[in-house]
Write an enzyme that holds these catalytic residues in place. Sequence first.
Site, mmCIF file in Angstrom:
data_model
loop_
_atom_site.group_PDB
_atom_site.id
_atom_site.type_symbol
_atom_site.label_atom_id
_atom_site.label_comp_id
_atom_site.label_asym_id
_atom_site.label_seq_id
_atom_site.Cartn_x
_atom_site.Cartn_y
_atom_site.Cartn_z
ATOM 1 C CD1 TRP A 99 -37.740 -21.314 13.077
ATOM 2 C CD2 TRP A 99 -37.453 -19.205 12.405
ATOM 3 N NE1 TRP A 99 -38.411 -21.164 11.896
ATOM 4 C CE2 TRP A 99 -38.261 -19.883 11.455
ATOM 5 C CE3 TRP A 99 -37.136 -17.858 12.205
ATOM 6 C CZ2 TRP A 99 -38.743 -19.246 10.302
ATOM 7 C CZ3 TRP A 99 -37.628 -17.242 11.061
ATOM 8 C CH2 TRP A 99 -38.418 -17.921 10.130
ATOM 9 C CD1 TRP A 131 -48.589 -22.699 0.692
ATOM 10 C CD2 TRP A 131 -48.744 -23.570 2.749
ATOM 11 N NE1 TRP A 131 -49.500 -21.948 1.402
ATOM 12 C CE2 TRP A 131 -49.607 -22.455 2.661
ATOM 13 C CE3 TRP A 131 -48.676 -24.273 3.945
ATOM 14 C CZ2 TRP A 131 -50.402 -22.029 3.721
ATOM 15 C CZ3 TRP A 131 -49.471 -23.858 5.009
ATOM 16 C CH2 TRP A 131 -50.317 -22.746 4.890
ATOM 17 C CG ASN A 136 -34.182 -27.313 9.842
ATOM 18 O OD1 ASN A 136 -35.399 -27.213 9.875
ATOM 19 N ND2 ASN A 136 -33.395 -26.284 9.576
ATOM 20 C CD1 TRP A 162 -51.824 -23.219 -4.462
ATOM 21 C CD2 TRP A 162 -49.664 -23.687 -4.812
ATOM 22 N NE1 TRP A 162 -51.090 -22.402 -3.641
ATOM 23 C CE2 TRP A 162 -49.749 -22.660 -3.834
ATOM 24 C CE3 TRP A 162 -48.406 -24.138 -5.193
ATOM 25 C CZ2 TRP A 162 -48.641 -22.091 -3.241
ATOM 26 C CZ3 TRP A 162 -47.291 -23.577 -4.598
ATOM 27 C CH2 TRP A 162 -47.407 -22.565 -3.636
ATOM 28 C CD1 TRP A 197 -44.379 -27.919 6.243
ATOM 29 C CD2 TRP A 197 -44.341 -27.694 4.030
ATOM 30 N NE1 TRP A 197 -44.006 -29.127 5.711
ATOM 31 C CE2 TRP A 197 -43.978 -29.021 4.354
ATOM 32 C CE3 TRP A 197 -44.392 -27.328 2.688
ATOM 33 C CZ2 TRP A 197 -43.666 -29.977 3.381
ATOM 34 C CZ3 TRP A 197 -44.079 -28.271 1.715
ATOM 35 C CH2 TRP A 197 -43.721 -29.580 2.062
ATOM 36 C CD GLU A 245 -31.768 -22.562 13.824
ATOM 37 O OE1 GLU A 245 -32.861 -23.017 13.406
ATOM 38 O OE2 GLU A 245 -31.105 -21.717 13.197
#
Length: 470
Positions: A273, A354, A336, A301, A377, A270
């Site tokens: 990441w 988004w 998370n 959208w 996102w 993590e």
Amino acid sequence: MVGSLVWFRDDLRLADNPALDAAVAQGGRITALYVLEQAAGLRPLGGAASWWLGKSLASLAQSLDAVGIDLQIETGDPHKIVPAAAQRLSVANVLWNRRYAPGARAIDSAIKTTLQDGGIKAISFPGNVLAEPWNIKTGSGGAFQVYTPFARVVRQWPIAFPLPNPVPKDREPSEDGVATSTFQSKWAKKLEHHWSVGETGALLSLLRFFDEALADYVEDRDRPDQPGTSVLSPHLRFGEISARQVWHAAQAVAANDPAKGTAVEKFLSELIWRDFNYHQLYHRPDIANIAMRDTLAGFEWRDDQPAFAAWKRGRTGIPIIDAGMRQLWETGWMHNRVRMLVASFLTKNLLIDWRRGEQWFWVTLVDADVASNPGNWQWVAGCGMDAAPYFRIFNPVLQGERFDPTGTYVRQWLPELARLPDAWIHRPSEAPKDVLASAGVVLGETYPRPLVDLKASQRRARESFASLKA
């Protein structure tokens, strides 16, 4: 000219602070500077992050004072403030730790040129990442677009060992610290009940995680009903602890207790990441507004303001979604797993851009980070690097039942549903009338009916995304 000016940014700590360590090594008087920057190319902080910053600066000021360093705080254009402070203090060097967003890099480069033209050395050091983004390259020398090979290279990289605290000097800490009223708001004040801000708070959070949660991390990290994560994200975001400190501390735990080795490896993945998001931030233009991949190029959208408002307020009628959004509003943080669910619901079930969700998180998260916030996102939406396929849609009811099986998380943040039995806590709209009545739930009054039909909205999303393939 003697002495140094250390320009603090997202590195509000003493330990493992390369710029501060270099200033101490050079000797002479050291002054610390923080600039509340007002400049083109920088993203203004949201309310929650601004509150955290004020508290963190107050903590930093006291820590610096204890080692004989004054912290000066100014507001305005860093292009003017930093060179002017260097001239006023007659320093020989200005030192800072790097940042990686395109706009911030442009500002730092321009200031470095101005300082050097004025005969002042400007020296930059590695920022709060495991490895500098330009050092981690693919076999062809380019930027990584896939996480797994990126992680493989980072794990083999010689990640620098943390630097110690500067040597304390014989000086009494001042009592006034730094005024934080500039950063306060009525909404943000409630955050004080949930956080211990500052370098000491960061270290205590890390130790608590190692002692209380690491052993079960692999299983509990996805459980919002369990204290199974480190909750280090805001401390890392403001650099109250460095990624290098966390990395080496976790490896030390694994070395001393091999039984925790698997959990440590998952935890480190993590952390990698996070570096992967910074890798994208460095190599691409503004990822808060520009998709990293064109998978959703041309997608129309929906502009549904009432639905967006209901999502923000935690009034969608989907318990796990509403619990997450209310946790966010109350604490400035969200688990998370739930972040993924609320992002998927917004972009897939509601088909809302988004970017609008990312901006709301930017306003309300204490850990709103220039790399991780837009990067994650985009991952959920399906337009980021190594992202989940854009046609993958989480079912929030099934996810709630899987990761909050007894409804503990939902009950904590949605007290109006607290009396519902476990079997119906994640699907109150399907509960029998007598069950609802017994629990004091009146759909449409005490708790909203679902904003959308999940199956129908999933079908609509898949049909809409299918047009992209065509």
